[in-house]
Design a protein around this motif. Sequence first.
Motif, PDB file in Angstrom:
ATOM      1  N   SER A   9      48.712  54.259  28.941  1.00  0.00           N
ATOM      2  CA  SER A   9      48.702  55.858  28.589  1.00  0.00           C
ATOM      3  C   SER A   9      47.852  55.516  30.285  1.00  0.00           C
ATOM      4  CB  SER A   9      47.625  56.379  27.584  1.00  0.00           C
ATOM      5  OG  SER A   9      46.915  56.019  26.980  1.00  0.00           O
ATOM      6  N   PHE A  10      46.885  54.518  30.442  1.00  0.00           N
ATOM      7  CA  PHE A  10      45.628  54.631  31.857  1.00  0.00           C
ATOM      8  C   PHE A  10      46.527  54.507  33.166  1.00  0.00           C
ATOM      9  CE2 PHE A  10      43.298  52.065  28.385  1.00  0.00           C
ATOM     10  CZ  PHE A  10      42.023  53.133  28.883  1.00  0.00           C
ATOM     11  N   PRO A  11      46.452  55.417  34.133  1.00  0.00           N
ATOM     12  CA  PRO A  11      46.489  55.426  35.327  1.00  0.00           C
ATOM     13  C   PRO A  11      46.654  54.229  35.479  1.00  0.00           C
ATOM     14  CG  PRO A  11      45.332  56.691  34.622  1.00  0.00           C
ATOM     15  CD  PRO A  11      44.748  56.781  33.360  1.00  0.00           C
ATOM     16  N   ALA A  12      47.015  53.032  35.763  1.00  0.00           N
ATOM     17  CA  ALA A  12      47.406  51.652  36.021  1.00  0.00           C
ATOM     18  C   ALA A  12      46.071  51.604  37.367  1.00  0.00           C
ATOM     19  CB  ALA A  12      48.144  50.740  35.920  1.00  0.00           C
ATOM     20  N   LEU A  13      46.454  51.926  38.970  1.00  0.00           N
ATOM     21  CA  LEU A  13      46.268  51.618  39.968  1.00  0.00           C
ATOM     22  C   LEU A  13      45.104  52.151  39.849  1.00  0.00           C
ATOM     23  CD1 LEU A  13      46.436  50.652  42.868  1.00  0.00           C
ATOM     24  CD2 LEU A  13      47.631  52.735  43.473  1.00  0.00           C
ATOM     25  N   ILE A  14      44.154  53.772  39.479  1.00  0.00           N
ATOM     26  CA  ILE A  14      43.382  54.682  39.530  1.00  0.00           C
ATOM     27  C   ILE A  14      41.737  53.843  38.738  1.00  0.00           C
ATOM     28  CG2 ILE A  14      41.811  56.866  39.109  1.00  0.00           C
ATOM     29  CD1 ILE A  14      45.140  58.185  39.314  1.00  0.00           C
ATOM     30  N   PHE A  15      42.290  52.673  37.752  1.00  0.00           N
ATOM     31  CA  PHE A  15      41.374  51.860  36.980  1.00  0.00           C
ATOM     32  C   PHE A  15      40.862  51.105  37.736  1.00  0.00           C
ATOM     33  CE2 PHE A  15      42.201  55.381  32.910  1.00  0.00           C
ATOM     34  CZ  PHE A  15      40.496  55.228  32.469  1.00  0.00           C
ATOM     35  N   MET A  16      42.637  50.396  38.302  1.00  0.00           N
ATOM     36  CA  MET A  16      41.908  48.824  38.875  1.00  0.00           C
ATOM     37  C   MET A  16      40.861  49.247  39.960  1.00  0.00           C
ATOM     38  SD  MET A  16      45.871  47.380  39.576  1.00  0.00           S
ATOM     39  CE  MET A  16      46.860  47.000  38.038  1.00  0.00           C
ATOM     40  N   ILE A  17      41.254  50.578  41.036  1.00  0.00           N
ATOM     41  CA  ILE A  17      40.234  50.880  41.816  1.00  0.00           C
ATOM     42  C   ILE A  17      38.294  50.969  40.958  1.00  0.00           C
ATOM     43  CG2 ILE A  17      39.665  53.149  43.677  1.00  0.00           C
ATOM     44  CD1 ILE A  17      42.986  53.129  43.923  1.00  0.00           C
ATOM     45  N   ALA A  18      38.971  52.108  40.492  1.00  0.00           N
ATOM     46  CA  ALA A  18      37.377  51.941  40.001  1.00  0.00           C
ATOM     47  C   ALA A  18      36.582  51.139  38.958  1.00  0.00           C
ATOM     48  CB  ALA A  18      37.286  53.259  38.225  1.00  0.00           C
ATOM     49  N   LEU A  19      37.647  50.586  37.996  1.00  0.00           N
ATOM     50  CA  LEU A  19      36.790  48.908  38.028  1.00  0.00           C
ATOM     51  C   LEU A  19      36.399  47.517  39.017  1.00  0.00           C
ATOM     52  CD1 LEU A  19      39.141  47.681  34.665  1.00  0.00           C
ATOM     53  CD2 LEU A  19      36.610  49.142  34.013  1.00  0.00           C
ATOM     54  N   THR A  20      37.552  46.906  40.433  1.00  0.00           N
ATOM     55  CA  THR A  20      36.751  46.174  41.676  1.00  0.00           C
ATOM     56  C   THR A  20      35.649  47.477  41.626  1.00  0.00           C
ATOM     57  OG1 THR A  20      38.620  47.374  43.041  1.00  0.00           O
ATOM     58  CG2 THR A  20      38.698  45.815  41.255  1.00  0.00           C
ATOM     59  N   VAL A  21      35.790  48.455  42.175  1.00  0.00           N
ATOM     60  CA  VAL A  21      33.889  49.227  42.660  1.00  0.00           C
ATOM     61  C   VAL A  21      32.802  48.701  41.356  1.00  0.00           C
ATOM     62  CG1 VAL A  21      33.252  51.310  43.345  1.00  0.00           C
ATOM     63  CG2 VAL A  21      35.409  50.290  43.865  1.00  0.00           C
ATOM     64  N   ILE A  22      33.597  49.511  40.490  1.00  0.00           N
ATOM     65  CA  ILE A  22      32.013  48.969  39.242  1.00  0.00           C
ATOM     66  C   ILE A  22      31.202  47.410  39.019  1.00  0.00           C
ATOM     67  CG2 ILE A  22      32.310  52.178  38.731  1.00  0.00           C
ATOM     68  CD1 ILE A  22      33.139  50.457  36.273  1.00  0.00           C
ATOM     69  N   ALA A  23      32.397  46.700  39.582  1.00  0.00           N
ATOM     70  CA  ALA A  23      32.092  45.436  38.974  1.00  0.00           C
ATOM     71  C   ALA A  23      31.173  44.841  39.306  1.00  0.00           C
ATOM     72  CB  ALA A  23      33.477  44.503  39.261  1.00  0.00           C
ATOM     73  N   PRO A  24      30.524  44.018  39.062  1.00  0.00           N
ATOM     74  CA  PRO A  24      28.309  43.381  39.373  1.00  0.00           C
ATOM     75  C   PRO A  24      29.519  42.388  40.218  1.00  0.00           C
ATOM     76  CG  PRO A  24      29.793  42.237  37.011  1.00  0.00           C
ATOM     77  CD  PRO A  24      30.441  42.916  37.766  1.00  0.00           C
ATOM     78  N   ASP A  25      28.373  42.121  41.406  1.00  0.00           N
ATOM     79  CA  ASP A  25      28.522  41.688  42.407  1.00  0.00           C
ATOM     80  C   ASP A  25      28.885  39.889  42.481  1.00  0.00           C
ATOM     81  OD1 ASP A  25      28.543  43.938  43.750  1.00  0.00           O
ATOM     82  OD2 ASP A  25      26.569  43.939  44.160  1.00  0.00           O
ATOM     83  N   TRP A  26      28.453  39.854  41.075  1.00  0.00           N
ATOM     84  CA  TRP A  26      27.810  37.702  41.107  1.00  0.00           C
ATOM     85  C   TRP A  26      29.686  37.652  40.585  1.00  0.00           C
ATOM     86  CZ3 TRP A  26      30.195  37.216  36.135  1.00  0.00           C
ATOM     87  CH2 TRP A  26      29.362  38.247  35.185  1.00  0.00           C
ATOM     88  N   LEU A  27      30.673  39.001  40.771  1.00  0.00           N
ATOM     89  CA  LEU A  27      31.836  37.567  39.578  1.00  0.00           C
ATOM     90  C   LEU A  27      32.507  37.950  40.848  1.00  0.00           C
ATOM     91  CD1 LEU A  27      33.894  38.070  37.123  1.00  0.00           C
ATOM     92  CD2 LEU A  27      34.428  40.010  37.294  1.00  0.00           C
TER      93      LEU A  27
END
Length: 322
Positions: A161-179
Amino acid sequence: MPPTGADLTPTEVVGDLPRAQVVGRSPWQLAWLRLRQDRWALAGAIVVVLFFLIAIGAPLLAAIEGQDPYTYHVDLLDPVQANAPRGAFGGVSLQHWFGVEPLTGRDMFAIVVYGARTSFLIGVAAAATSVLIGTAAGLVAGLSGGFVDTLIGRIMDVVFSFPALIFMIALTVIAPDWLPKPVLLIAVMGFFGWPTVGRVVRAQVLSLVRREFIDAARTLGAQPLRIMARELLPNVATPIIVYTTILIPSMIGTEAALSYLSVGIPPPTPDWGRSISDAVQWVQTDPMFLIFPGGALFLVVLAFNILGDGIRDALDPRLGRL
């Protein structure tokens, strides 16, 4: 004196009629014979192997050319043309086989071959992650049934049910820099890709759990893990292999799309998607900047899809061609 059974050869007479020796073949041998007869699939396999070798040997190929993907050659840019490459075809020369990148002057051949390494690493690893999670979930759901099956099915529905591409973009933006960004992309893409594999495997397992060989294994005291590993997994290997060959180009394309949207692999690491994104604004001034990375991405995705179709046909027992 007539020859004994031990003296008979495959071409000798048996009874009154000559009969050739019948050679038994396993389903995998039959699939391999079918695949070898499919010229399109073989062509796709050759292209895939070629790009895989390019990805592995990227440093060697760049060294043969005498360039690397990180050195700036600003002397090869024309300030009058907004720092576009000097010369025809984006600055193609004996020193720069694919020309140079606008604004930076980095060697395009080195960028393309190193970009193959990035795309293959992330695409194959993300597909493997999806297949591993989906296969495990499908086996557990199909064999367990009841509440476990329902729970895993609802989890699949939620992920779907998740819009995959949108969540991929969001998760890659908010992910910590050390990852590390490659690890993040593999994890995110693999997470959103596993439910499809899980559903395919679950459907296959449900058609197998009531077979006699599964009942026999349970009667002999086999544990669920042994049943999944020794009885079920070999029988669902065919759809898993087919889906993997189809999933890999999808993951490569997704990684390129994320880089195109500037949320993928950060510069200066070479990446086809980011090169295509940067090349869009130069398409009229320097079309080769788009053609080389775009052509490489197109060939890899097309080759994987053709190979996947060929493997699917070869593993289909309903096709009797040989």
